[in-house]
Every structure is written in C-alpha cells, then in structure tokens.
Enzyme design. Structure first.
Site, short mmCIF file in Angstrom:
data_model
loop_
_atom_site.label_atom_id
_atom_site.label_comp_id
_atom_site.label_asym_id
_atom_site.label_seq_id
_atom_site.Cartn_x
_atom_site.Cartn_y
_atom_site.Cartn_z
N ASP A 279 15.45 1.68 4.55
CA ASP A 279 14.47 1.01 3.68
C ASP A 279 15.14 0.17 2.59
O ASP A 279 14.81 -1.00 2.40
CB ASP A 279 13.54 2.04 3.03
N GLY B 221 6.99 1.13 2.63
CA GLY B 221 8.08 1.14 1.65
C GLY B 221 7.67 0.76 0.23
O GLY B 221 8.39 0.03 -0.45
N SER B 222 6.54 1.28 -0.22
CA SER B 222 6.06 0.89 -1.56
C SER B 222 7.04 1.31 -2.67
O SER B 222 7.35 0.50 -3.56
CB SER B 222 4.67 1.46 -1.83
N GLY C 137 3.81 3.79 5.19
CA GLY C 137 5.04 3.44 5.91
C GLY C 137 5.52 2.03 5.60
O GLY C 137 6.31 1.46 6.34
N ALA D 102 10.13 -0.95 -2.65
CA ALA D 102 9.86 -2.30 -3.17
C ALA D 102 9.81 -2.29 -4.69
O ALA D 102 10.39 -3.16 -5.35
CB ALA D 102 8.54 -2.82 -2.59
N PRO E 8 0.83 -1.21 0.00
CA PRO E 8 0.00 0.00 0.00
C PRO E 8 0.87 1.27 0.00
O PRO E 8 1.93 1.30 0.63
CB PRO E 8 -0.83 -0.11 1.27
#
Ligand code: PMV
Length: 313
Positions: A152, A107-108, A105, A111, A101
């Site tokens: 991240d 880490g979209s 928070g 990713a 999502p």
C-alpha cells in the site's frame, strides 16, 4: 498555507495468494484522494491535527483513548524527525480531508498518512523522495495493520502500478497504454483481517488444494503484468475473470460482489473481479470508452453504493 494530497489504491490482482508468497499487482486511484492543508499558527499553539472526516481535532503532544489519533500523530512525529526539525519548535494546524472511503480496501489510512508526509515536507521547504515517503508511511502502516506487506505505501507514494512479492522490493512499472477501471463499492465494510483468517483455516485444513489455487492465482498475476505492460485489455480482462473465479473458490466473495461482477460483465466489461479482502468492500471492472457509461449504470442498478472511475497511464 500549504496543501498536498495522495491517491487511494486498489489491488488489481493477486489478493490473498500474496499472503502465501505469490505476486500481487496494485494500482493508484489518482482521482480519489486524501488532502492535507497546513496553516502556520501563532507561537505557543503547538501542532494540531484536524481530522475533518472524523469531526475531531488532536494535539500532537496529547494522548487520546481512541485509536484514531495515534496513526496521525505518529506520521507527523516521524516526518518531523526525518526532516530533522524538533516538533516543539513548530506551531501548525494540519487539516485532513479524505475522499477515499474507509474500510473498503482502498487504502484510506495510507492516503492520509502519505498526504501528511508530503504536506509537512513541502511546508518546511524540504524534499523527500518517493522512496523516503513510502518508508515513512510504512511506519504508520505498522500501527494501522500490524503486519503490513508494504504494497500500500509503495503504490501510493510512487503513484504507479506495483508488482509485489512479500519480502521483496516492490517493482514499479508503467502500463503500455491507458487502461480504465470502474470501482464499485458494495457499501459493506470489508474486514480483511477476517477473510485472511478464514482463508488460513481453509489452507490449514487442505494445504495441497490451496497451494495449487494460489499457484494458479500467481500465474494469472504474471500473465496480467505482461498484459498491462503491453496494453492488452482483452488478455487483462481474461486474467481478472479467472482471478475472480479462483477467489470464489477460496470463499472470499459474497452474493453482492458476485452480482456486481456479473452485471459488469453482462454490460460489456472486458473483465471484473472483487478487489482486496472480499466479502464486501469494492469490485473492479475493466472498461473502454464504449462500455464505460453502460457498465457504470449497470453497476448502480445492481446495487452498487457508489461507482468511481480510474485510468492508469
Ligand atoms: O483489503 P485490502 O485492500 O487491504 O487488501 C487485502 C489484501 C490481502 O491480500 C487480502 C491481505 C494482505 O495482507 O495482502
């Protein structure tokens, strides 16, 4: 055709205090991923990035008014450069899909960038180490966040829990035994930049008090690292509860997060806290086989938009 993917992430403990030099721990969310598929196109087509979640396509060699294209284009360009392959020799379609999502928070953006780097290296028959992937994604993080700490890209590239202190090489570690968390989404987009700004104003107004709170958060993170390494869920749960209490003290929780934390605890979670910037986004609850379904149901009943599950191994 080539496909590759990358995990989302959560901050387990230490958010906000990490900005002031204390440690934080982040973990991958391996079941919630971004994926990239690469297809070879006929000569002359160039490189096209199809962002399915945005319902948009971007050409590598064009500039766009929206902010969405640049992180994707930069990731592709930097990766090709690292692989010593001139972009103009390639005719590719990259199809990007993400289940992580956005603005919660988790880490979209990280990713997606990590999945792009992996897919390109694989498609072009080259190997990149996790460290090289992490370093490439850090370049994209600079565009996404301005002043990224580096936590991240490290946690997503290595897909292992990470103990992190700003300005230092992240320490990747393994958990003593599998530990399961539920991640509940408040459904409220969290503006990390705003909460980080508010905490700074409060810190400026009362440095002594805030430094003392950050010290306590730092101590809790260190206890939690030992608990994770030993597989001690009871101790880890206590650390999470204490960390949430301290995050409330610095004013970054909200009614929705507190309601979810309380309902998780009442339903039998060993620990629960907000995760990330706060005032929205996600919270996490530590569960075991016996409590997992009951806590998930309680979280949905208490207003969670969605509940995800992740096990650290
Ligand atoms: O909301 P997230 O997962 O991006 O986490 C932010 C963590 C903070 O400590 C609040 C900010 C930071 O830069 O470390």
């Amino acid at each position: 055709m080539t496909t590759a993917s990358a995990a989302g992430k959560i901050i387990l403990l230490g958010e906000h205090a990490v900005v002031y030099g204390r440690p934080a721990i982040a973990a991958p969310v391996s079941d919630v991923r971004a994926a990239v598929e690469i297809k070879t196109l006929p000569i002359g087509e160039g490189i096209i990035i199809e962002a399915c979640d945005l319902d948009r396509s971007f050409r590598l060699d064009e500039s766009y008014e929206t902010d969405d294209a640049l992180p994707l284009q930069t990731t592709v360009r930097n990766t090709l450069q690292a692989l010593a392959i001139p972009a103009e020799t390639q005719n590719l379609r990259l199809i990007v899909r993400s289940a992580v999502p956005i603005a919660r928070g988790m880490g979209s953006g990280t990713a997606v960038a990590t999945a792009i780097v992996r897919a390109l290296a694989q498609h072009l028959g080259q190997h990149l180490t996790a460290r090289a992937v992490s370093d490439l994604v850090y370049q994209t993080e600079l565009i996404l966040h301005g002043t990224p700490s580096g936590i991240d890209n490290t946690v997503v590239a290595f897909e292992q829990p990470v103990y992190f202190v700003k300005g230092q090489q992240a320490d990747i570690f393994w958990v003593g035994r599998p530990i399961t968390f539920l991640i509940a989404d408040t459904g409220i987009p969290s503006k990390t930049r705003d909460t980080v700004h508010d905490v700074r104003q409060r810190w400026l107004a009362d440095r002594a008090e805030y430094e003392a709170i950050f010290d306590r958060i730092g101590a809790v993170v260190n206890d939690a690292k030992e608990a994770l390494a030993a597989g001690d869920a009871l101790m880890l749960g206590r650390c999470m509860d204490e960390n949430h209490r301290l995050l409330c003290e610095i004013g970054v929780s909200c009614a929705e997060l507190d309601r979810l934390v309380e309902s998780a605890k009442s339903a039998g979670a060993s620990g629960a806290k907000l995760s990330g910037g706060g005032r929205g986004g996600c919270m996490i609850a530590l569960v075991d086989e016996a409590s997992r379904d009951r806590v998930a149901a309680a979280l949905m009943f208490a207003g969670a938009h969605n509940v995800m599950v992740t096990t650290l191994r």
